[in-house]
Enzyme design. Structure first.
Site, PDB file in Angstrom:
ATOM      1  N   GLY A   1      21.920  -0.500 -37.166  1.00  0.00           N
ATOM      2  CA  GLY A   1      21.163  -0.079 -36.640  1.00  0.00           C
ATOM      3  C   GLY A   1      21.085   1.478 -38.387  1.00  0.00           C
TER       4      GLY A   1
ATOM      5  CG  ASN B   1      16.863   9.365 -39.854  1.00  0.00           C
ATOM      6  OD1 ASN B   1      15.921   9.056 -40.944  1.00  0.00           O
ATOM      7  ND2 ASN B   1      16.273  10.564 -39.439  1.00  0.00           N
ATOM      8  CB  VAL B   2      22.769   8.277 -37.975  1.00  0.00           C
ATOM      9  CG1 VAL B   2      24.510   8.090 -37.934  1.00  0.00           C
ATOM     10  CG2 VAL B   2      22.222   9.688 -37.709  1.00  0.00           C
TER      11      VAL B   2
ATOM     12  NE  ARG C   1      24.495  15.163 -28.840  1.00  0.00           N
ATOM     13  CZ  ARG C   1      24.797  17.115 -28.601  1.00  0.00           C
ATOM     14  NH1 ARG C   1      25.494  17.442 -27.268  1.00  0.00           N
ATOM     15  NH2 ARG C   1      24.748  17.734 -29.820  1.00  0.00           N
TER      16      ARG C   1
ATOM     17  CG  ASN D   1      20.646   4.627 -27.015  1.00  0.00           C
ATOM     18  OD1 ASN D   1      19.524   4.292 -27.052  1.00  0.00           O
ATOM     19  ND2 ASN D   1      20.836   6.205 -27.600  1.00  0.00           N
TER      20      ASN D   1
ATOM     21  CB  VAL E   1      27.433   6.372 -34.243  1.00  0.00           C
ATOM     22  CG1 VAL E   1      26.092   7.804 -34.443  1.00  0.00           C
ATOM     23  CG2 VAL E   1      28.731   6.742 -35.612  1.00  0.00           C
TER      24      VAL E   1
ATOM     25  CG  HIS F   1      28.580  14.531 -29.217  1.00  0.00           C
ATOM     26  ND1 HIS F   1      29.381  15.924 -29.779  1.00  0.00           N
ATOM     27  CD2 HIS F   1      27.795  13.794 -29.922  1.00  0.00           C
ATOM     28  CE1 HIS F   1      28.089  15.784 -31.260  1.00  0.00           C
ATOM     29  NE2 HIS F   1      27.505  14.497 -30.741  1.00  0.00           N
TER      30      HIS F   1
HETATM   31  N1  LIG Z   1      27.958  10.815 -32.318  1.00  0.00           N
HETATM   32  C1  LIG Z   1      26.767  11.797 -32.880  1.00  0.00           C
HETATM   33  O1  LIG Z   1      28.004  12.642 -32.961  1.00  0.00           O
HETATM   34  C2  LIG Z   1      26.013  11.510 -32.700  1.00  0.00           C
HETATM   35  C3  LIG Z   1      24.936  10.644 -32.498  1.00  0.00           C
HETATM   36  N2  LIG Z   1      23.646  10.643 -32.983  1.00  0.00           N
HETATM   37  C4  LIG Z   1      22.848   8.914 -32.696  1.00  0.00           C
HETATM   38  O2  LIG Z   1      22.657   7.804 -32.869  1.00  0.00           O
HETATM   39  C5  LIG Z   1      22.007   7.387 -32.359  1.00  0.00           C
HETATM   40  C6  LIG Z   1      21.024   6.667 -33.983  1.00  0.00           C
HETATM   41  O3  LIG Z   1      19.729   8.169 -34.419  1.00  0.00           O
HETATM   42  P1  LIG Z   1      19.091   8.195 -35.392  1.00  0.00           P
HETATM   43  O4  LIG Z   1      19.913   7.429 -36.690  1.00  0.00           O
HETATM   44  O5  LIG Z   1      18.820   8.996 -35.944  1.00  0.00           O
HETATM   45  O6  LIG Z   1      18.104   7.646 -34.769  1.00  0.00           O
HETATM   46  P2  LIG Z   1      16.658   6.182 -35.939  1.00  0.00           P
HETATM   47  O7  LIG Z   1      16.211   6.043 -34.649  1.00  0.00           O
HETATM   48  O8  LIG Z   1      16.475   6.741 -36.941  1.00  0.00           O
HETATM   49  O9  LIG Z   1      17.950   5.168 -35.734  1.00  0.00           O
HETATM   50  C7  LIG Z   1      18.154   3.999 -35.126  1.00  0.00           C
HETATM   51  C8  LIG Z   1      18.431   3.045 -35.074  1.00  0.00           C
HETATM   52  O10 LIG Z   1      18.582   1.616 -34.578  1.00  0.00           O
HETATM   53  C9  LIG Z   1      18.081   0.714 -34.582  1.00  0.00           C
HETATM   54  N3  LIG Z   1      17.704  -0.127 -33.800  1.00  0.00           N
HETATM   55  C10 LIG Z   1      17.119   0.033 -32.172  1.00  0.00           C
HETATM   56  N4  LIG Z   1      17.800  -1.425 -31.394  1.00  0.00           N
HETATM   57  C11 LIG Z   1      18.306  -1.961 -31.922  1.00  0.00           C
HETATM   58  C12 LIG Z   1      19.013  -2.905 -31.880  1.00  0.00           C
HETATM   59  N5  LIG Z   1      18.974  -3.930 -30.541  1.00  0.00           N
HETATM   60  N6  LIG Z   1      19.738  -3.415 -33.409  1.00  0.00           N
HETATM   61  C13 LIG Z   1      19.969  -3.027 -34.260  1.00  0.00           C
HETATM   62  N7  LIG Z   1      19.251  -1.660 -34.837  1.00  0.00           N
HETATM   63  C14 LIG Z   1      18.022  -0.893 -33.564  1.00  0.00           C
HETATM   64  C15 LIG Z   1      16.432   1.401 -34.396  1.00  0.00           C
HETATM   65  O11 LIG Z   1      15.154   0.176 -35.333  1.00  0.00           O
HETATM   66  C16 LIG Z   1      16.232   2.102 -36.126  1.00  0.00           C
HETATM   67  O12 LIG Z   1      16.317   1.981 -36.790  1.00  0.00           O
HETATM   68  C17 LIG Z   1      21.184   7.926 -31.163  1.00  0.00           C
HETATM   69  O13 LIG Z   1      21.397   7.760 -30.516  1.00  0.00           O
HETATM   70  C18 LIG Z   1      21.909   9.511 -31.482  1.00  0.00           C
HETATM   71  O14 LIG Z   1      21.266  10.532 -30.863  1.00  0.00           O
HETATM   72  C19 LIG Z   1      22.748  11.357 -33.856  1.00  0.00           C
HETATM   73  C20 LIG Z   1      23.205  12.323 -34.768  1.00  0.00           C
HETATM   74  C21 LIG Z   1      24.943  12.377 -33.736  1.00  0.00           C
HETATM   75  O1  LIG Z   2      22.304  16.404 -31.062  1.00  0.00           O
HETATM   76  C1  LIG Z   2      21.186  15.322 -31.021  1.00  0.00           C
HETATM   77  O2  LIG Z   2      20.149  14.300 -30.833  1.00  0.00           O
HETATM   78  C2  LIG Z   2      22.166  14.332 -32.444  1.00  0.00           C
HETATM   79  C3  LIG Z   2      24.002  15.036 -32.044  1.00  0.00           C
HETATM   80  O3  LIG Z   2      24.944  14.208 -31.212  1.00  0.00           O
HETATM   81  C4  LIG Z   2      24.660  15.287 -32.817  1.00  0.00           C
HETATM   82  O4  LIG Z   2      23.305  16.227 -33.354  1.00  0.00           O
HETATM   83  O5  LIG Z   2      25.465  16.191 -32.807  1.00  0.00           O
END
Ligand SMILES: NC(=O)C1=CN([C@@H]2O[C@H](COP(=O)(O)OP(=O)(O)OC[C@H]3O[C@@H](n4cnc5c(N)ncnc54)[C@H](O)[C@@H]3O)[C@@H](O)[C@H]2O)C=CC1
Ligand SMILES: O=C([O-])CC(=O)C(=O)O
EC number: 1.1.1.37
Length: 320
Positions: A11, A14-15, A96, A103, A126, A183
């Site tokens: 992925g 952003n992250v 979430r 997901n 993540v 989370h």
């Molecule tokens: N655990 C935590 O504390 C956090 C978790 N997250 C989660 O992380 C995930 C990603 O967030 P962002 O990066 O902001 O989203 P984003 O939309 O910017 O990036 C996600 C990427 O995954 C790619 N993707 C989708 N399906 C795929 C596949 N089958 N194979 C390869 N790549 C694929 C997309 O093309 C996209 O570029 C979300 O589920 C978000 O909720 C975000 C922030 C904190």
């Molecule tokens: O809240 C969200 O959508 C992404 C996340 O898990 C965080 O930033 O803690």
């Protein structure tokens, strides 16, 4: 000749891209970015590689759609998945937990691709809902529990420390403490175990101020979504990098991570944020700290909230 650590980030959104950025700037190892969008991880990796000369890093950074290019990774960070977004008209945003159906399929598929080529890697989940996605990653990888860890507690703790530092007007560096649990809004910041340069937080701030910091921490992800319209990524990526670093440098940091509890804290077969020693092999040990009745009751509430989501997965026997 010794080989560099190999870090794969699945992925490149952003992250993921920001994780690659922090990992490169901290010189943690060569980085492979994977995304389904053609050209996109290649473009981001090249752009990042071209920032090496001014920033002083000289690692291999590449992007791909082909899992063969990820072969032999030491650590794989799985960020692929949809994030939550705010509806610009109503201002409402999804939880979430509502991301689970989409997901779980994405995370399941990418995990299979990863493990085929990196059977010895440590996997850091993540994507959200985080604790449930750890179950998906564990199940689909068939890896031992020590090598499947979730990133959330480091981020939640980072937010907690930031808010304490803001309130007290002191350096974040002197704040020590942890946020445990799932989370989500039931996460468990532990003020009784928080100190500022060794001085208990409870001596420095009145209860109402601490309670406000706890509430802000619990809603920390939502606060960013409310402001940006989509999820935050600098702090999440930095938090993932702290875990990557502890693995590749075998630092044995004590970090709050989502780990599979099998008896620890009284939970069985459930991923939950707990303090863990993170080293080359992943989770080397879960540390069981003494919680008082109130803290344990809050952790139980959080565990129940995670369990309710995990039960939605098709293959887990409901964790107890
Ligand atoms: N655990 C935590 O504390 C956090 C978790 N997250 C989660 O992380 C995930 C990603 O967030 P962002 O990066 O902001 O989203 P984003 O939309 O910017 O990036 C996600 C990427 O995954 C790619 N993707 C989708 N399906 C795929 C596949 N089958 N194979 C390869 N790549 C694929 C997309 O093309 C996209 O570029 C979300 O589920 C978000 O909720 C975000 C922030 C904190
Ligand atoms: O809240 C969200 O959508 C992404 C996340 O898990 C965080 O930033 O803690």
């Amino acid at each position: 000749m010794s080989r560099r650590n190999k870090i794969t980030v699945i992925g490149a959104g952003n992250v993921g891209a920001t994780t690659a950025h922090w990992a490169a700037s901290r010189h943690l190892g060569d980085v492979v970015l994977v995304d389904i969008k053609p050209g996109m991880p290649q473009g981001k990796a090249l752009d990042l590689a071209e920032s090496g000369p001014p920033m002083g890093f000289d690692l291999n950074l590449s992007g791909t759609q082909d899992y063969a290019d990820t072969a032999g990774s030491d650590v794989v960070v799985i960020t692929a998945g949809v994030p939550r977004r705010k509806d610009p008209k109503t201002g409402e945003y999804t939880s979430r937990d509502e991301l689970i159906e989409t997901n779980r399929k994405i995370v399941g598929a990418v995990t299979k691709g990863v493990v085929e080529h990196s059977p010895d890697a440590v996997l850091i989940a993540v994507a959200n809902p985080l604790d449930a996605m750890c179950h998906v990653t564990l199940h689909e990888s068939g890896f031992p529990k020590q090598r499947v860890i979730g990133m959330a507690g480091v981020l939640d703790t980072s937010r907690y420390k930031t808010f304490i530092a803001m309130e007290l007007g002191v350096s974040v560096e002197d704040i020590h403490g942890m946020v445990l649990g799932g989370h989500g809004d039931t996460m468990v910041p532990l003020p009784r175990h928080t100190s500022v340069a060794g001085i208990p937080l409870t001596e420095l701030l009145p209860k109402d101020k601490i309670d406000a910091i706890i509430q802000r921490t619990r809603k920390g992800g939502g606060e960013i979504v409310g402001l940006l319209g989509y999820s935050g990524y600098y702090a999440p990526a930095a938090s993932a990098c702290v875990m990557v670093e502890s693995v590749v440098r075998d630092r044995k940091r004590v970090l709050p991570c989502a780990c599979l509890c099998e008896g620890e804290y009284g939970y069985d077969g459930l991923y939950l944020g707990v303090p863990a020693v993170i080293g080359k092999g992943g989770v080397e040990k879960i540390i069981e700290m003494e919680l008082n009745d109130e803290e344990k009751a809050m952790l139980d509430i959080s565990a129940n909230a995670v369990r309710d989501v995990v039960k939605l997965l098709p293959y887990t026997s409901a964790a107890s």
